[in-house]
Motif scaffolding. Structure first.
Motif, mmCIF file in Angstrom:
data_model
loop_
_atom_site.group_PDB
_atom_site.id
_atom_site.type_symbol
_atom_site.label_atom_id
_atom_site.label_comp_id
_atom_site.label_asym_id
_atom_site.label_seq_id
_atom_site.Cartn_x
_atom_site.Cartn_y
_atom_site.Cartn_z
ATOM 1 N N UNK A 3 0.849 -1.212 0.000
ATOM 2 C CA UNK A 3 0.000 0.000 0.000
ATOM 3 C C UNK A 3 0.877 1.252 0.000
ATOM 4 N N UNK A 4 1.971 1.216 0.750
ATOM 5 C CA UNK A 4 2.892 2.371 0.756
ATOM 6 C C UNK A 4 3.463 2.558 -0.649
ATOM 7 N N UNK A 5 3.933 1.442 -1.214
ATOM 8 C CA UNK A 5 4.550 1.524 -2.548
ATOM 9 C C UNK A 5 3.573 2.077 -3.584
ATOM 10 N N UNK A 6 2.328 1.617 -3.525
ATOM 11 C CA UNK A 6 1.336 2.070 -4.509
ATOM 12 C C UNK A 6 1.139 3.581 -4.409
ATOM 13 N N UNK A 7 1.103 4.104 -3.180
ATOM 14 C CA UNK A 7 0.956 5.561 -3.014
ATOM 15 C C UNK A 7 2.146 6.292 -3.628
ATOM 16 N N UNK A 8 3.339 5.752 -3.433
ATOM 17 C CA UNK A 8 4.532 6.389 -4.023
ATOM 18 C C UNK A 8 4.424 6.385 -5.544
ATOM 19 N N UNK A 9 3.998 5.244 -6.091
ATOM 20 C CA UNK A 9 3.972 5.105 -7.562
ATOM 21 C C UNK A 9 2.929 6.020 -8.198
ATOM 22 N N UNK A 10 1.804 6.222 -7.512
ATOM 23 C CA UNK A 10 0.795 7.104 -8.131
ATOM 24 C C UNK A 10 0.997 8.565 -7.700
ATOM 25 N N UNK A 11 2.035 8.801 -6.917
ATOM 26 C CA UNK A 11 2.392 10.168 -6.542
ATOM 27 C C UNK A 11 1.405 10.813 -5.598
ATOM 28 N N UNK A 12 0.861 10.021 -4.659
ATOM 29 C CA UNK A 12 -0.120 10.548 -3.711
ATOM 30 C C UNK A 12 0.482 10.551 -2.306
ATOM 31 N N UNK A 13 0.232 11.638 -1.600
ATOM 32 C CA UNK A 13 0.746 11.762 -0.238
ATOM 33 C C UNK A 13 0.145 10.675 0.658
ATOM 34 N N UNK A 14 0.966 10.096 1.506
ATOM 35 C CA UNK A 14 0.439 9.062 2.417
ATOM 36 C C UNK A 14 -0.431 9.745 3.477
ATOM 37 N N UNK A 15 -1.618 9.168 3.777
ATOM 38 C CA UNK A 15 -2.580 9.908 4.607
ATOM 39 C C UNK A 15 -2.223 10.023 6.089
ATOM 40 N N UNK A 16 -1.412 9.117 6.597
ATOM 41 C CA UNK A 16 -1.099 9.120 8.045
ATOM 42 C C UNK A 16 0.406 8.910 8.224
ATOM 43 N N UNK A 17 0.879 9.117 9.441
ATOM 44 C CA UNK A 17 2.217 8.627 9.802
ATOM 45 C C UNK A 17 2.038 7.176 10.206
ATOM 46 N N UNK A 18 2.950 6.343 9.727
ATOM 47 C CA UNK A 18 2.825 4.922 10.061
ATOM 48 C C UNK A 18 3.982 4.506 10.958
ATOM 49 N N UNK A 19 3.660 3.817 12.034
ATOM 50 C CA UNK A 19 4.672 3.140 12.850
ATOM 51 C C UNK A 19 4.476 1.654 12.572
ATOM 52 N N UNK A 20 5.566 0.961 12.350
ATOM 53 C CA UNK A 20 5.476 -0.454 11.982
ATOM 54 C C UNK A 20 6.199 -1.280 13.038
ATOM 55 N N UNK A 21 5.532 -2.336 13.521
ATOM 56 C CA UNK A 21 6.199 -3.251 14.453
ATOM 57 C C UNK A 21 5.993 -4.664 13.922
ATOM 58 N N UNK A 22 7.055 -5.242 13.356
ATOM 59 C CA UNK A 22 6.990 -6.609 12.829
ATOM 60 C C UNK A 22 7.914 -7.492 13.666
ATOM 61 N N UNK A 23 7.353 -8.557 14.217
ATOM 62 C CA UNK A 23 8.188 -9.455 15.027
ATOM 63 C C UNK A 23 8.359 -10.818 14.348
ATOM 64 N N UNK A 24 9.358 -11.578 14.820
ATOM 65 C CA UNK A 24 9.635 -12.891 14.240
ATOM 66 C C UNK A 24 9.441 -14.028 15.231
ATOM 67 N N UNK A 25 8.644 -13.781 16.288
ATOM 68 C CA UNK A 25 8.455 -14.832 17.313
ATOM 69 C C UNK A 25 6.992 -15.002 17.716
ATOM 70 N N UNK A 26 6.065 -14.495 16.898
ATOM 71 C CA UNK A 26 4.661 -14.534 17.321
ATOM 72 C C UNK A 26 4.155 -15.959 17.504
#
Ligand SMILES: NCC(=O)N[C@@H](Cc1c[nH]cn1)C(=O)O
Ligand SMILES: [Zn+2]
Ligand SMILES: [Zn+2]
Length: 479
Positions: A146-169
């Motif tokens: 979704x982030x990439x698509x916004x970049x490609x169509x040249x549209x500002x991202x609507x929010x600030x995103x914080x990402x937390x991805x873990x490898x032990x869920x």
């Protein structure tokens, strides 16, 4: 108001780039990031690095947090990094924290997969089959797509995103709660709400928003005696057999129709109130959908409400396996000297993990004592998570419901879920923010099972849903 032209362009871009997204998922599925297998730990790290490369490509600033070591199966192992990413830092925008996991459940072709679990294959109906496709690689990559698509169509991202991805869920989320406590007033400080895409629709047609999860207490019970494995012809009938003791203990835990037999376990289950009864009436769920997901008619209840209640609001006990026992094809007349039985209890409000462990420990020791066996019993709760219930009236849920209407043209069901995501309650308590579960996959995806899949349709519409949800968050009044 959400800009409809922006959404139209975003949807068009996603539709036109489906194959690229499927290729990206294929790459991720090819990394067997099984957190519960010590021999696969390097692959979990490899998967983390794969995501870091994508973060770099998309301009997401990140920290790969080292959360130390843990001991598993007698081995000291490095814990996989927790990836904390930040995309955008505009004080005028809301900040949404998205969480997901890049580890997966184990999978072997011989478990009954129709194809190599680590090679994503697409069947003629658009089912993308491979371990982790739905749980949880498709959804976490969905946010990045979704982030990439916004970049490609040249549209500002609507929010600030914080990402937390873990490898032990899938293995107890070790290290994560401590990290969240440490970072609550730092990295997580500006978060306005949390969104987790790591569960499934109830059935196969209707999207849902999820506001509750069961907890889990996972047990390992080890029975040991003889100093080595023995020939059953030579020693059978002359020694106390660990496997016999274990099977008897297993048989005391639960009835065939799911009633837990451990005294005290059901005592604290929240009372069923009229308002809750109401919530089941409006949900679109048919027993046939359950039967299609379980590929049989082995359901215990013959009506939808009891089935949903059994899944969401009552505890269950499942027996998962026995380590140390002979399980290969063919005949082997061994008498194993040490076996570990694994089972878990899914808990619900108002059950307490410490009380569950105490009840299980007491009961098993008493039952073992009755056997008169000379073997030894060890009971251990290897990991636990508390149940979670949230408020679906919050603006976070309203934004997600608006997004479902825009993408799927229908109102979502409001559901609870029988599975567990340990961090959900931690985020709610530590950050004091609303947490929403926004699933991408369908109820028949077979997460944790053989032939796990994510439908191409759910993947692409899911990318649209995650992006649209962020636009709706930006547009909604949040008081
Ligand atoms: N998609 C969520 C999920 O699958 N969660 C796991 C968590 C878990 C706990 N112990 C092992 N895995 C689940 O089984 O509910
Ligand atoms: Zn899972
Ligand atoms: Zn998951």
């Amino acid at each position: 108001m959400v800009n409809e032209t922006v959404l139209k362009n975003f949807f068009k871009y996603v539709d036109e780039n489906q194959d690229h997204y499927v290729d990206r998922l294929r790459e991720a599925v090819a990394i067997p990031s099984v957190s519960s297998d010590p021999d696969r730990r390097e692959d979990v790290f490899r998967m983390g690095n794969w995501l870091i490369e994508l973060f770099k490509k998309l301009g997401i600033s990140y920290e790969a947090v080292d959360v130390g070591n843990h001991v598993m199966s007698g081995k000291t192992l490095k814990l996989p990094p927790i990836l904390l990413g930040s995309y955008g830092n505009d004080p005028k925008k809301k900040t949404i924290l998205v969480y997901g996991h890049y580890d997966v459940q184990p999978a072997l072709l011989e478990d009954g997969w129709n194809s190599d679990p680590w090679k994503l294959v697409e069947d003629s109906t658009g089912r993308l089959v491979g371990r982790g496709s739905s749980d949880d690689k498709g959804p976490i990559i969905g946010w990045l797509n979704a982030i990439e698509a916004h970049q490609k169509i040249g549209v500002e991202f609507p929010v600030n995103l914080k990402i937390c991805f873990e490898g032990m869920e899938e293995n107890g989320s070790e290290g994560l709660d401590d990290l969240i406590a440490r970072e609550a007033d730092k990295y997580f400080k500006c978060v306005d709400a949390v969104c987790i895409s790591d569960n499934y629709w109830l059935g196969v047609t209707k999207p849902c928003l999820t506001y509750g999860l069961r907890g889990i207490s996972y047990f390992n019970i080890t029975v040991s005696g003889p100093g080595r494995d023995l020939h059953s012809g030579v020693f059978g009938g002359t020694v106390y057999e660990p496997m016999t003791d274990l099977i008897i203990l297993f048989s005391k835990l639960v009835t065939p129709n799911g009633k837990i037999l451990i005294p005290g376990i059901n005592d604290d289950v929240a009372e069923l109130k009229d308002e809750e009864m109401e919530t089941y009436r409006s949900i679109e769920f048919k027993l046939e959908e359950l039967q299609s997901a379980i590929e049989s008619k082995t359901n215990i209840y013959d009506n939808e409400t009891q089935t949903l209640q059994a899944r969401w609001r009552y505890p269950s006990l499942s027996i998962h396996g026995i380590e140390g026992a002979f399980s290969a094809p063919g005949v082997k007349t061994v008498l194993p000297c040490k076996v570990s039985g694994k089972f878990s209890i899914r808990s619900v409000p108002n059950m307490d993990p410490d009380k569950i462990t105490a009840c299980v420990d007491k009961f098993l020791r008493e039952e073992f004592g009755k056997l008169g066996s000379e073997n030894k019993l060890q009971v251990e709760c290897v990991h636990g998570a508390k149940p979670w219930v949230s408020s679906p009236d919050h603006w976070n849920f309203v934004a997600a419901a608006n997004a479902v209407e825009k993408v799927f043209n229908c109102k979502p069901d409001l559901t609870r879920e029988g599975g567990s995501i340990p961090v959900t309650l931690t985020f709610q308590d530590a950050l004091n923010k609303n947490v929403l579960l926004l699933p991408m996959g369908r109820g028949d995806d077979g997460a944790h099972s053989t032939n796990e899949k994510l439908d191409r349709h759910n993947y692409t519409e899911g990318i649209k849903l995650l992006g649209t949800y962020l636009h709706e968050v930006a547009a909604i009044k949040s008081t």
